[in-house]
Design a protein around this motif. Structure first.
Motif, PDB file in Angstrom:
ATOM      1  N   ARG A   1     -23.801  82.114 -85.468  1.00  0.00           N
ATOM      2  CA  ARG A   1     -24.062  82.729 -86.743  1.00  0.00           C
ATOM      3  C   ARG A   1     -23.242  83.905 -86.387  1.00  0.00           C
ATOM      4  O   ARG A   1     -22.564  83.852 -87.865  1.00  0.00           O
ATOM      5  CB  ARG A   1     -25.450  82.321 -86.614  1.00  0.00           C
ATOM      6  CG  ARG A   1     -26.149  81.287 -87.107  1.00  0.00           C
ATOM      7  CD  ARG A   1     -27.253  81.598 -87.501  1.00  0.00           C
ATOM      8  NE  ARG A   1     -27.901  81.880 -88.975  1.00  0.00           N
ATOM      9  CZ  ARG A   1     -27.818  81.529 -89.831  1.00  0.00           C
ATOM     10  NH1 ARG A   1     -28.174  79.747 -89.589  1.00  0.00           N
ATOM     11  NH2 ARG A   1     -27.645  82.194 -90.854  1.00  0.00           N
ATOM     12  N   LEU A   2     -23.161  83.997 -85.601  1.00  0.00           N
ATOM     13  CA  LEU A   2     -22.129  85.865 -85.658  1.00  0.00           C
ATOM     14  C   LEU A   2     -20.897  85.434 -85.591  1.00  0.00           C
ATOM     15  O   LEU A   2     -20.105  85.846 -86.474  1.00  0.00           O
ATOM     16  CB  LEU A   2     -22.419  86.305 -84.257  1.00  0.00           C
ATOM     17  CG  LEU A   2     -23.624  86.898 -84.275  1.00  0.00           C
ATOM     18  CD1 LEU A   2     -24.185  87.164 -82.910  1.00  0.00           C
ATOM     19  CD2 LEU A   2     -23.749  87.933 -85.506  1.00  0.00           C
ATOM     20  N   SER A   3     -20.519  84.226 -85.098  1.00  0.00           N
ATOM     21  CA  SER A   3     -18.778  83.933 -84.947  1.00  0.00           C
ATOM     22  C   SER A   3     -18.942  83.013 -86.475  1.00  0.00           C
ATOM     23  O   SER A   3     -17.749  83.652 -86.941  1.00  0.00           O
ATOM     24  CB  SER A   3     -18.776  82.846 -83.623  1.00  0.00           C
ATOM     25  OG  SER A   3     -17.506  82.345 -83.482  1.00  0.00           O
ATOM     26  N   THR A   4     -19.199  82.490 -86.905  1.00  0.00           N
ATOM     27  CA  THR A   4     -18.877  81.998 -88.382  1.00  0.00           C
ATOM     28  C   THR A   4     -19.095  83.325 -89.545  1.00  0.00           C
ATOM     29  O   THR A   4     -18.261  83.228 -89.976  1.00  0.00           O
ATOM     30  CB  THR A   4     -20.486  81.140 -88.652  1.00  0.00           C
ATOM     31  OG1 THR A   4     -19.810  80.261 -88.087  1.00  0.00           O
ATOM     32  CG2 THR A   4     -19.546  80.890 -90.329  1.00  0.00           C
ATOM     33  N   ARG A   5     -19.694  83.995 -89.043  1.00  0.00           N
ATOM     34  CA  ARG A   5     -19.741  85.013 -90.502  1.00  0.00           C
ATOM     35  C   ARG A   5     -18.063  86.376 -89.711  1.00  0.00           C
ATOM     36  O   ARG A   5     -17.896  87.061 -90.305  1.00  0.00           O
ATOM     37  CB  ARG A   5     -21.032  86.854 -90.151  1.00  0.00           C
ATOM     38  CG  ARG A   5     -22.203  85.516 -90.309  1.00  0.00           C
ATOM     39  CD  ARG A   5     -23.241  86.533 -90.403  1.00  0.00           C
ATOM     40  NE  ARG A   5     -23.206  87.765 -91.506  1.00  0.00           N
ATOM     41  CZ  ARG A   5     -23.733  89.038 -90.901  1.00  0.00           C
ATOM     42  NH1 ARG A   5     -24.347  89.452 -90.055  1.00  0.00           N
ATOM     43  NH2 ARG A   5     -23.742  89.452 -92.094  1.00  0.00           N
ATOM     44  N   ILE A   6     -18.334  86.629 -88.012  1.00  0.00           N
ATOM     45  CA  ILE A   6     -16.192  87.211 -88.221  1.00  0.00           C
ATOM     46  C   ILE A   6     -15.512  86.593 -88.768  1.00  0.00           C
ATOM     47  O   ILE A   6     -14.493  86.852 -89.821  1.00  0.00           O
ATOM     48  CB  ILE A   6     -16.434  87.387 -86.514  1.00  0.00           C
ATOM     49  CG1 ILE A   6     -17.799  87.850 -85.827  1.00  0.00           C
ATOM     50  CG2 ILE A   6     -14.738  88.013 -86.817  1.00  0.00           C
ATOM     51  CD1 ILE A   6     -17.598  88.720 -84.433  1.00  0.00           C
ATOM     52  N   HIS A   7     -15.685  85.470 -88.962  1.00  0.00           N
ATOM     53  CA  HIS A   7     -14.797  84.379 -89.628  1.00  0.00           C
ATOM     54  C   HIS A   7     -14.518  84.918 -90.928  1.00  0.00           C
ATOM     55  O   HIS A   7     -13.446  84.622 -91.308  1.00  0.00           O
ATOM     56  CB  HIS A   7     -14.291  82.804 -89.233  1.00  0.00           C
ATOM     57  CG  HIS A   7     -14.273  82.808 -87.573  1.00  0.00           C
ATOM     58  ND1 HIS A   7     -12.646  83.137 -87.229  1.00  0.00           N
ATOM     59  CD2 HIS A   7     -14.898  81.910 -86.578  1.00  0.00           C
ATOM     60  CE1 HIS A   7     -12.587  82.321 -85.883  1.00  0.00           C
ATOM     61  NE2 HIS A   7     -14.009  82.381 -85.798  1.00  0.00           N
ATOM     62  N   LEU A   8     -15.598  84.246 -91.449  1.00  0.00           N
ATOM     63  CA  LEU A   8     -15.840  84.802 -92.995  1.00  0.00           C
ATOM     64  C   LEU A   8     -15.654  86.589 -93.612  1.00  0.00           C
ATOM     65  O   LEU A   8     -16.049  85.884 -94.427  1.00  0.00           O
ATOM     66  CB  LEU A   8     -16.945  84.136 -93.131  1.00  0.00           C
ATOM     67  CG  LEU A   8     -17.726  83.124 -93.182  1.00  0.00           C
ATOM     68  CD1 LEU A   8     -19.227  82.184 -93.813  1.00  0.00           C
ATOM     69  CD2 LEU A   8     -16.381  82.030 -94.386  1.00  0.00           C
TER      70      LEU A   8
ATOM     71  N   ILE B   1      -9.866  86.857 -78.814  1.00  0.00           N
ATOM     72  CA  ILE B   1      -9.967  86.408 -78.040  1.00  0.00           C
ATOM     73  C   ILE B   1     -10.994  85.783 -79.253  1.00  0.00           C
ATOM     74  O   ILE B   1     -12.286  86.129 -79.494  1.00  0.00           O
ATOM     75  CB  ILE B   1     -10.562  85.719 -76.734  1.00  0.00           C
ATOM     76  CG1 ILE B   1      -9.934  86.409 -75.856  1.00  0.00           C
ATOM     77  CG2 ILE B   1     -11.477  84.289 -76.753  1.00  0.00           C
ATOM     78  CD1 ILE B   1     -10.585  86.865 -74.460  1.00  0.00           C
ATOM     79  N   ASP B   2     -10.699  84.331 -79.541  1.00  0.00           N
ATOM     80  CA  ASP B   2     -11.886  83.311 -80.454  1.00  0.00           C
ATOM     81  C   ASP B   2     -13.125  83.561 -80.053  1.00  0.00           C
ATOM     82  O   ASP B   2     -13.526  82.851 -79.288  1.00  0.00           O
ATOM     83  CB  ASP B   2     -11.309  82.015 -81.220  1.00  0.00           C
ATOM     84  CG  ASP B   2     -11.734  81.389 -81.973  1.00  0.00           C
ATOM     85  OD1 ASP B   2     -12.911  82.041 -82.836  1.00  0.00           O
ATOM     86  OD2 ASP B   2     -11.337  80.472 -82.437  1.00  0.00           O
ATOM     87  N   PRO B   3     -14.354  84.364 -80.705  1.00  0.00           N
ATOM     88  CA  PRO B   3     -15.650  84.156 -80.303  1.00  0.00           C
ATOM     89  C   PRO B   3     -15.768  82.401 -80.291  1.00  0.00           C
ATOM     90  O   PRO B   3     -17.104  82.054 -79.435  1.00  0.00           O
ATOM     91  CB  PRO B   3     -16.521  84.585 -81.276  1.00  0.00           C
ATOM     92  CG  PRO B   3     -15.654  85.564 -82.019  1.00  0.00           C
ATOM     93  CD  PRO B   3     -14.090  85.067 -82.056  1.00  0.00           C
ATOM     94  N   ASP B   4     -15.400  81.978 -80.987  1.00  0.00           N
ATOM     95  CA  ASP B   4     -15.838  80.244 -81.455  1.00  0.00           C
ATOM     96  C   ASP B   4     -15.299  79.322 -79.704  1.00  0.00           C
ATOM     97  O   ASP B   4     -15.579  78.373 -78.942  1.00  0.00           O
ATOM     98  CB  ASP B   4     -14.946  79.802 -81.563  1.00  0.00           C
ATOM     99  CG  ASP B   4     -15.487  79.774 -83.795  1.00  0.00           C
ATOM    100  OD1 ASP B   4     -16.700  80.193 -83.406  1.00  0.00           O
ATOM    101  OD2 ASP B   4     -14.661  79.539 -84.730  1.00  0.00           O
TER     102      ASP B   4
END
Length: 193
Positions: free
Chosen positions: A73-80, A161-164
């Motif tokens: 959820r956090l990683s998605t919010r970063i990308h958005l 670094i990409d959190p994903d």
């Protein structure tokens, strides 16, 4: 979204992913191996209270899963571009509440399931004891999962670094290990072992 080094966090390069992940996976394998050796040392407790041995895989697995949910959820919010890592972020706190609520539900169900299984196989334990062990250790693991998810996601982002690529392996492995230690510690304490 652009990371602090100027590269796109969403860019996909196999070489970059392997370079970032290989050392991390070696460290995580070592941590999990250490946890397995520790679990072997808990044979006496698990032999005497067989229901606890039944609960270990779910307890350990669910802790990592809760951390993976929070990290995703956090990683998605970063990308958005919708997160600021601000303590006043209401969506962040809603996610924390959701993960903790899910943990309370899952670990209550685990205790009830173990209690029913104990009666079926003729090795019952008190429901209150199982609830204390399951909820006590489960909620502690969930709290660690939330904190570690935030730290791993923020740290990955700050390092460019990409959190994903990093958060789920870090969080699931470390929370699994902590989950096992906490579960065994709470169990031994509650049972006076």
């Amino acid at each position: 979204m652009v990371d602090p080094t100027g590269d796109s966090l969403g860019s996909w390069h196999a070489r970059r992913i392997v370079r970032n992940m290989f050392p991390l996976l070696v460290v995580l394998c070592t941590i999990v191996l250490w946890a397995g050796i520790t679990l072997e040392d808990a044979d006496a407790l698990l032999d005497q209270y067989g229901l606890l041995a039944v609960m270990v895989p779910t307890m350990v697995g669910m802790g990592g899963n809760l951390g993976a949910i929070m990290s995703s959820r956090l990683s998605t919010r970063i990308h958005l571009g919708t997160t600021e890592f601000d303590a006043r972020d209401r969506v962040f706190w809603a996610n924390v509440a959701a993960v903790l609520g899910l943990a309370a539900t899952i670990f209550t169900a685990l205790a009830v399931g173990a209690w029913l299984l104990g009666h079926l196989i003729g090795a019952p334990m008190a429901l209150s004891t199982l609830l204390t062990i399951s909820l006590g250790s489960g909620m502690a693991v969930a709290a660690i999962a939330v904190v570690l998810s935030v730290a791993a996601t923020y740290g990955s982002y700050r390092l460019g670094i990409d959190p994903d690529d990093t958060t789920i392996p870090i969080v699931t492995n470390v929370v699994d290990v902590f989950g096992m230690f906490i579960f065994l510690g709470v169990s031994a304490s509650v049972l006076g072992f």
